[in-house]
Write an enzyme that holds these catalytic residues in place. Sequence first.
Site, PDB file in Angstrom:
ATOM      1  N   ASN A   1       0.860  -1.173   0.000  1.00 56.37           N
ATOM      2  CA  ASN A   1       0.000   0.000   0.000  1.00 56.37           C
ATOM      3  C   ASN A   1       0.906   1.236   0.000  1.00 56.37           C
ATOM      4  O   ASN A   1       1.471   1.585   1.021  1.00 56.37           O
ATOM      5  CB  ASN A   1      -0.882  -0.050   1.256  1.00 56.37           C
ATOM      6  CG  ASN A   1      -1.715   1.199   1.438  1.00 56.37           C
ATOM      7  OD1 ASN A   1      -1.849   2.009   0.529  1.00 56.37           O
ATOM      8  ND2 ASN A   1      -2.277   1.357   2.633  1.00 56.37           N
ATOM      9  N   TRP A   2       1.023   1.847  -1.158  1.00 57.62           N
ATOM     10  CA  TRP A   2       1.943   2.993  -1.276  1.00 57.62           C
ATOM     11  C   TRP A   2       1.395   4.253  -0.622  1.00 57.62           C
ATOM     12  O   TRP A   2       2.094   5.235  -0.484  1.00 57.62           O
ATOM     13  CB  TRP A   2       2.234   3.289  -2.758  1.00 57.62           C
ATOM     14  CG  TRP A   2       2.925   2.203  -3.503  1.00 57.62           C
ATOM     15  CD1 TRP A   2       3.256   0.953  -3.048  1.00 57.62           C
ATOM     16  CD2 TRP A   2       3.388   2.259  -4.868  1.00 57.62           C
ATOM     17  NE1 TRP A   2       3.886   0.233  -4.034  1.00 57.62           N
ATOM     18  CE2 TRP A   2       3.977   1.016  -5.163  1.00 57.62           C
ATOM     19  CE3 TRP A   2       3.339   3.245  -5.852  1.00 57.62           C
ATOM     20  CZ2 TRP A   2       4.530   0.723  -6.410  1.00 57.62           C
ATOM     21  CZ3 TRP A   2       3.887   2.958  -7.094  1.00 57.62           C
ATOM     22  CH2 TRP A   2       4.481   1.711  -7.371  1.00 57.62           C
ATOM     23  N   LYS A   3       0.114   4.254  -0.290  1.00 58.13           N
ATOM     24  CA  LYS A   3      -0.550   5.442   0.279  1.00 58.13           C
ATOM     25  C   LYS A   3      -0.332   6.641  -0.652  1.00 58.13           C
ATOM     26  O   LYS A   3      -0.240   6.473  -1.869  1.00 58.13           O
ATOM     27  CB  LYS A   3      -0.063   5.693   1.706  1.00 58.13           C
ATOM     28  CG  LYS A   3      -0.183   4.423   2.575  1.00 58.13           C
ATOM     29  CD  LYS A   3       0.007   4.648   4.030  1.00 58.13           C
ATOM     30  CE  LYS A   3      -0.119   3.336   4.763  1.00 58.13           C
ATOM     31  NZ  LYS A   3      -0.013   3.469   6.206  1.00 58.13           N
TER      32      LYS A   3
ATOM     33  N   HIS B   1      -9.351   1.103   5.175  1.00 60.70           N
ATOM     34  CA  HIS B   1      -8.075   1.329   5.850  1.00 60.70           C
ATOM     35  C   HIS B   1      -8.310   2.303   7.009  1.00 60.70           C
ATOM     36  O   HIS B   1      -9.133   3.219   6.895  1.00 60.70           O
ATOM     37  CB  HIS B   1      -7.062   1.902   4.856  1.00 60.70           C
ATOM     38  CG  HIS B   1      -5.688   1.926   5.424  1.00 60.70           C
ATOM     39  ND1 HIS B   1      -5.280   2.886   6.315  1.00 60.70           N
ATOM     40  CD2 HIS B   1      -4.643   1.078   5.264  1.00 60.70           C
ATOM     41  CE1 HIS B   1      -4.029   2.632   6.674  1.00 60.70           C
ATOM     42  NE2 HIS B   1      -3.618   1.539   6.056  1.00 60.70           N
TER      43      HIS B   1
ATOM     44  N   GLU C   1      -6.781   4.772   8.014  1.00 66.91           N
ATOM     45  CA  GLU C   1      -6.617   6.190   7.663  1.00 66.91           C
ATOM     46  C   GLU C   1      -7.877   6.726   6.983  1.00 66.91           C
ATOM     47  O   GLU C   1      -8.250   7.876   7.169  1.00 66.91           O
ATOM     48  CB  GLU C   1      -5.369   6.363   6.771  1.00 66.91           C
ATOM     49  CG  GLU C   1      -4.094   6.179   7.583  1.00 66.91           C
ATOM     50  CD  GLU C   1      -2.918   5.608   6.812  1.00 66.91           C
ATOM     51  OE1 GLU C   1      -2.927   5.616   5.579  1.00 66.91           O
ATOM     52  OE2 GLU C   1      -1.973   5.121   7.478  1.00 66.91           O
TER      53      GLU C   1
ATOM     54  N   GLU D   1      -5.260  -4.856  10.857  1.00 65.47           N
ATOM     55  CA  GLU D   1      -4.221  -3.851  11.066  1.00 65.47           C
ATOM     56  C   GLU D   1      -4.496  -3.102  12.368  1.00 65.47           C
ATOM     57  O   GLU D   1      -5.292  -2.150  12.387  1.00 65.47           O
ATOM     58  CB  GLU D   1      -4.218  -2.846   9.913  1.00 65.47           C
ATOM     59  CG  GLU D   1      -3.979  -3.467   8.562  1.00 65.47           C
ATOM     60  CD  GLU D   1      -3.393  -2.457   7.579  1.00 65.47           C
ATOM     61  OE1 GLU D   1      -2.316  -2.724   7.059  1.00 65.47           O
ATOM     62  OE2 GLU D   1      -4.012  -1.398   7.369  1.00 65.47           O
TER      63      GLU D   1
ATOM     64  N   GLY E   1       2.590   2.378  10.838  1.00 63.05           N
ATOM     65  CA  GLY E   1       3.530   3.478  10.645  1.00 63.05           C
ATOM     66  C   GLY E   1       4.268   3.888  11.908  1.00 63.05           C
ATOM     67  O   GLY E   1       4.947   4.904  11.943  1.00 63.05           O
TER      68      GLY E   1
ATOM     69  N   SER F   1       3.541  -2.014  10.366  1.00 58.10           N
ATOM     70  CA  SER F   1       4.996  -2.088  10.524  1.00 58.10           C
ATOM     71  C   SER F   1       5.580  -3.462  10.172  1.00 58.10           C
ATOM     72  O   SER F   1       6.487  -3.941  10.861  1.00 58.10           O
ATOM     73  CB  SER F   1       5.407  -1.668  11.938  1.00 58.10           C
ATOM     74  OG  SER F   1       5.015  -0.329  12.179  1.00 58.10           O
TER      75      SER F   1
ATOM     76  N   GLY G   1       2.829  -1.065   4.325  1.00 50.91           N
ATOM     77  CA  GLY G   1       2.844   0.350   3.960  1.00 50.91           C
ATOM     78  C   GLY G   1       4.264   0.810   3.657  1.00 50.91           C
ATOM     79  O   GLY G   1       4.809   0.553   2.583  1.00 50.91           O
ATOM     80  N   GLY G   2       4.883   1.443   4.630  1.00 55.20           N
ATOM     81  CA  GLY G   2       6.201   2.067   4.462  1.00 55.20           C
ATOM     82  C   GLY G   2       7.228   1.189   3.754  1.00 55.20           C
ATOM     83  O   GLY G   2       7.911   1.646   2.834  1.00 55.20           O
TER      84      GLY G   2
HETATM   85  P1  PGA Z   1       2.940   0.398   7.688  1.00 55.78           P
HETATM   86  O1  PGA Z   1       1.461   0.598   7.110  1.00 55.78           O
HETATM   87  O2  PGA Z   1       3.463  -0.876   7.107  1.00 55.78           O
HETATM   88  O3  PGA Z   1       3.699   1.603   7.228  1.00 55.78           O
HETATM   89  O4  PGA Z   1       2.806   0.330   9.182  1.00 55.78           O
HETATM   90  C1  PGA Z   1       0.602  -0.486   6.956  1.00 55.78           C
HETATM   91  C2  PGA Z   1      -0.709  -0.018   6.394  1.00 55.78           C
HETATM   92  O5  PGA Z   1      -1.164   1.073   6.777  1.00 55.78           O
HETATM   93  O6  PGA Z   1      -1.320  -0.697   5.541  1.00 55.78           O
END
Ligand code: PGA
Length: 254
Positions: A9-11, A98, A100, A170, A176, A216, A237-238
């Site tokens: 997930n590149w966001k 998600h 967010e 999650e 993050g 993470s 994500g990251g």
């Molecule tokens: P993260 O994000 O790996 O940066 O913690 C995961 C996500 O939000 O899908």
Amino acid sequence: MRTKLVAGNWKMNTTPEEGQKLASEVVNMVKDELNREVQVVLAPPFTHLHQVSRLIGDAKHITLAAQNVSEHEKGAYTGEISVGMLKAVGVKWVILGHSERREYFKESNQQLAKKLDAVLAGGLQPIFCCGEPLEVREKEDQNGYVQRQLEESLFHLSEEQMRKVVIAYEPIWAIGTGKTASDEQAQEMHAHIRQQLAGKWGQNLANEIRILYGGSVKPDNAKNLFAKPDVDGGLVGGASLKSRDFMDIIKGAI
Ligand code: PGA
């Protein structure tokens, strides 16, 4: 046997040029280094979908996801993107719910139920996210919290529809933050989720559904997390923004 799935997930990251570089690196690494059955999903920003779709082409193992979609088919919804539009550029999956999106854009369980319907009706597959905030975990209410998310967004689906869904657990306190749920905490929640699915649709269907862990995930913790019996891969994500790290995470699923 559930095929493991690792989604990046590149966001809201990368310029189109950076996205192109990242996607081609991943496509090449997967081609060169992945010889076992793992599904890899890339979820770039909307503006990069067309280009990443072309880069993926007919590469084995890799498919394309969007990070969100409208529940509406078309019309006066400024700023929104429909299922039909995503399909037209080669998208196969949509990440829904998600944390967010829930937190900053106030997406509710009820709205997510409608988005699930739209995605499934259009022939795409949802990656449905759930997970509790820190204060809920501190009160040890996480099982009830996640159960409610599943009940209110998923439980209206038929067996046939549910078969198409991938769930991503999650915990919000791990996204993050560099703080990962322990392998045991992940396994415990994944087993709880599977039990809820079994209660609603029966054990056979529950055994087929993939439940990803997100929060993470890194090259050094992926293997142990993915080795847990109810953890069927990850939503990353990251670490999905660095092709080498993402590939090492994918290899953790082999
Ligand atoms: P993260 O994000 O790996 O940066 O913690 C995961 C996500 O939000 O899908």
